[in-house]
Design a protein around this motif. Structure first.
Motif, mmCIF file in Angstrom:
data_model
loop_
_atom_site.group_PDB
_atom_site.id
_atom_site.type_symbol
_atom_site.label_atom_id
_atom_site.label_comp_id
_atom_site.label_asym_id
_atom_site.label_seq_id
_atom_site.Cartn_x
_atom_site.Cartn_y
_atom_site.Cartn_z
ATOM 1 N N GLU A 125 26.221 24.688 11.784
ATOM 2 C CA GLU A 125 25.750 24.710 10.396
ATOM 3 C C GLU A 125 26.921 24.620 9.423
ATOM 4 O O GLU A 125 26.803 23.999 8.359
ATOM 5 C CB GLU A 125 24.922 25.968 10.131
ATOM 6 N N TRP A 153 18.553 26.259 3.326
ATOM 7 C CA TRP A 153 17.918 25.393 4.318
ATOM 8 C C TRP A 153 16.410 25.283 4.118
ATOM 9 O O TRP A 153 15.842 24.206 4.302
ATOM 10 C CB TRP A 153 18.236 25.901 5.717
ATOM 11 N N LYS A 154 15.764 26.362 3.759
ATOM 12 C CA LYS A 154 14.308 26.293 3.579
ATOM 13 C C LYS A 154 13.958 25.380 2.408
ATOM 14 O O LYS A 154 13.031 24.564 2.485
ATOM 15 C CB LYS A 154 13.715 27.680 3.353
ATOM 16 N N LYS A 210 16.061 23.151 12.100
ATOM 17 C CA LYS A 210 16.174 24.496 11.522
ATOM 18 C C LYS A 210 14.801 24.981 11.076
ATOM 19 O O LYS A 210 14.439 26.151 11.286
ATOM 20 C CB LYS A 210 17.140 24.455 10.338
ATOM 21 N N GLU A 245 12.822 26.028 14.113
ATOM 22 C CA GLU A 245 13.358 27.274 14.651
ATOM 23 C C GLU A 245 12.929 28.480 13.829
ATOM 24 O O GLU A 245 12.633 29.554 14.381
ATOM 25 C CB GLU A 245 14.888 27.198 14.690
ATOM 26 N N GLU A 246 12.895 28.320 12.525
ATOM 27 C CA GLU A 246 12.566 29.433 11.629
ATOM 28 C C GLU A 246 11.067 29.600 11.397
ATOM 29 O O GLU A 246 10.648 30.541 10.725
ATOM 30 C CB GLU A 246 13.271 29.234 10.277
ATOM 31 N N TRP A 300 9.071 27.516 9.754
ATOM 32 C CA TRP A 300 8.631 27.032 8.439
ATOM 33 C C TRP A 300 7.659 25.868 8.559
ATOM 34 O O TRP A 300 6.911 25.576 7.608
ATOM 35 C CB TRP A 300 9.838 26.570 7.610
#
Length: 491
Positions: free
Chosen positions: A36, A85-86, A135, A138-139, A141
């Motif tokens: 990252e 990132w979101k 990402k 993984e999170e 979202w």
């Protein structure tokens, strides 16, 4: 956008590729993402360029430059640089329903239009896009997009490749009930059976399909419209139809010896290998094998490279690629200025692997097949080649002529023809009385039948995955306007 001096301070870094000699021993993805911290520095290289050519897909000089999906690239680069990132995922998902596909398999015309390439090298847009969506998965979202209300309108999408999936995704978001028909045994079209698994592993495709099913989209596999599912039934059960069948009719060669055993179209070869791989890890033997054979791949595009990479993993004896174009220069030629797509010499992943194994770039440039040579049993044993000179007439049309005294004979027991596609298969269009030749002229995506639409390669011809997705989105929008104009909806 990004850090004002980022492109001056940081060099471009690509995704991490596994060693070529290691990766040809398996079918796993050939690359992985950097850290990252590295990605943030790469995003920092995005200039405040004023006119971001990267995010506006255009055809310049007959080639695509910029992003046909109109991704808001400088905006999500800035958010990645800031560690948001979101928010970067939310901005990316406004335009691209499937970044996990484009981040892996798109040739990145966005990078061709990047202003930073005028200084040194473009921003690594493609890998940042891939990183954002991974990402997000993984999170947690990325969630099913379930409409708040249903319209009661039923729409059929024929074909589950990038265009068909994009159509289905958008139409479902409008609240329509969508059924996707796929004649193969697995959903994904090109994503499943056209692109080898070392570029997009199947779990990546399946992950997205599960989300779409959870969103309310229905998929019917092993169902070919016009054969297993009649046209009459289709018209009776659905309010509109969108044809996303792809440009799957391969272009053939009129060459002596074409009917010899051992000559196959590229997609026949790639499809059989992938199906056997997914069905049995290649244990059932139901595929065309290059093991122990001298392989000649004819064609210069991505599909030809995929054939090379597949043949290497099947442990071929040798591989040669015949590219009808001359070898390209190391730097842009004067007639190929920025922001056109750069026509420069480079090794794609399969060519890099072939060079690592056999010592040389596998390509023979400005070369074509003159004759296929067989034995007494009708089996291919060699390919006679000839050098090709390309000139242009006063109308700008290409004229290709064989160069005298340049014939060579290459040992070959397997030839793979990867010279492109002529368009969609005609059977379904003929049953619907739709003129295939006029499809590309329709900017409304409508066919001769007002409630039947067409999108993707079936409409525009063989093209990029990003164009297929954008066409699917646009056709869905046109179809939505049509069906809602015919039905009084009250919410």
């Amino acid at each position: 956008m990004g850090k004002p001096t980022g492109f001056l301070e940081y060099k471009r870094e690509n995704v991490r590729y596994r060693d070529p000699l290691e990766r040809i021993r398996d079918w796993k993805e050939i690359s992985s993402l950097p850290s990252e911290n590295t990605l943030a520095k790469q995003a920092a290289r995005c200039m405040d360029c004023g006119v971001p050519f990267c995010q506006n897909g255009s055809l310049i000089g007959g080639m695509t430059t910029g992003c046909p999906i109109f991704n808001l690239i400088p905006e999500w680069n800035e958010l990645v640089y800031q560690g948001k990132w979101k928010e970067a995922y939310e901005r990316l998902s406004k335009t691209n329903p499937f970044p996990e596909f484009t981040g892996r398999a798109c040739p990145a015309p966005c990078e061709a239009g990047c202003v930073a390439s005028l200084y040194e090298s473009s921003v690594s847009i493609k890998s940042i896009e891939w990183a954002i969506i991974e990402k997000a998965f993984e999170e947690g979202w990325v969630k099913p997009q379930i409409p708040k209300q249903r319209t009661g309108i039923k729409i059929a999408v024929v074909g589950s490749g990038p265009a068909g999936l994009a159509c289905a995704y958008e139409l479902n978001n409008y609240g329509h009930s969508v059924t996707v028909f796929e004649r193969s045994d697995r959903v994904g079209g090109l994503l499943t059976y056209g692109i080898p698994k070392m570029k997009i592993e199947q779990h990546v495709v399946d992950r997205r399909i599960r989300l779409m099913e959870e969103s309310g989209i229905s998929f019917l596999t092993n169902v070919e419209v016009g054969k297993d599912y009649s046209i009459e039934r289709l018209k009776e059960e659905f309010d509109a139809v969108i044809l996303c069948t792809g440009a799957t009719k391969p272009r053939d060669m009129d060459v002596k010896g074409r009917n010899l055993k051992g000559i196959h179209f590229a997609m026949e070869y790639l499809h059989s290998n992938t199906k056997s791989l997914l069905d049995s890890d290649l244990k059932n033997g139901q595929y065309i094998s290059a093991e122990g054979k001298d392989v000649v791949v004819i064609g210069g595009g991505d599909t030809a490279v995929d054939c090379i990479a597949t043949a290497l993993r099947q442990n071929c004896k040798s591989v040669v690629q015949l590219d009808i174009y001359p070898k390209r220069p190391a730097e842009r030629a004067p007639d190929n200025p920025w922001p056109q797509y750069p026509l420069i010499y480079k090794l794609d992943y399969g060519q890099e692997e072939a060079k690592a194994k056999f010592g040389d770039d596998p390509r023979l440039f400005a070369t074509s097949a003159l004759e296929f040579i067989g034995d007494d049993g009708g089996r291919l044993v060699a390919v006679k080649t000839v050098g090709i000179k390309t000139t242009f007439n006063e109308k700008g049309e290409k004229i290709r002529e064989p160069i005298p005294n340049t014939e060579k004979v290459l040992s070959a027991q397997l030839v793979l023809i990867a010279i492109g596609f002529e368009g969609p298969e005609r059977e379904l269009f003929d049953q619907l009385n739709i003129d295939v030749g006029g499809l590309r002229k329709s900017r409304s995506y409508q066919t001769d039948l007002e409630n039947v639409f067409v999108a993707g390669d079936a409409r525009r011809g063989q093209s990029l995955i990003v164009w297929a997705i954008q066409e699917g989105k646009e056709a869905a929008k046109r179809c939505h306007r049509y069906v809602t104009s015919k039905v009084n909806l009250s919410f």
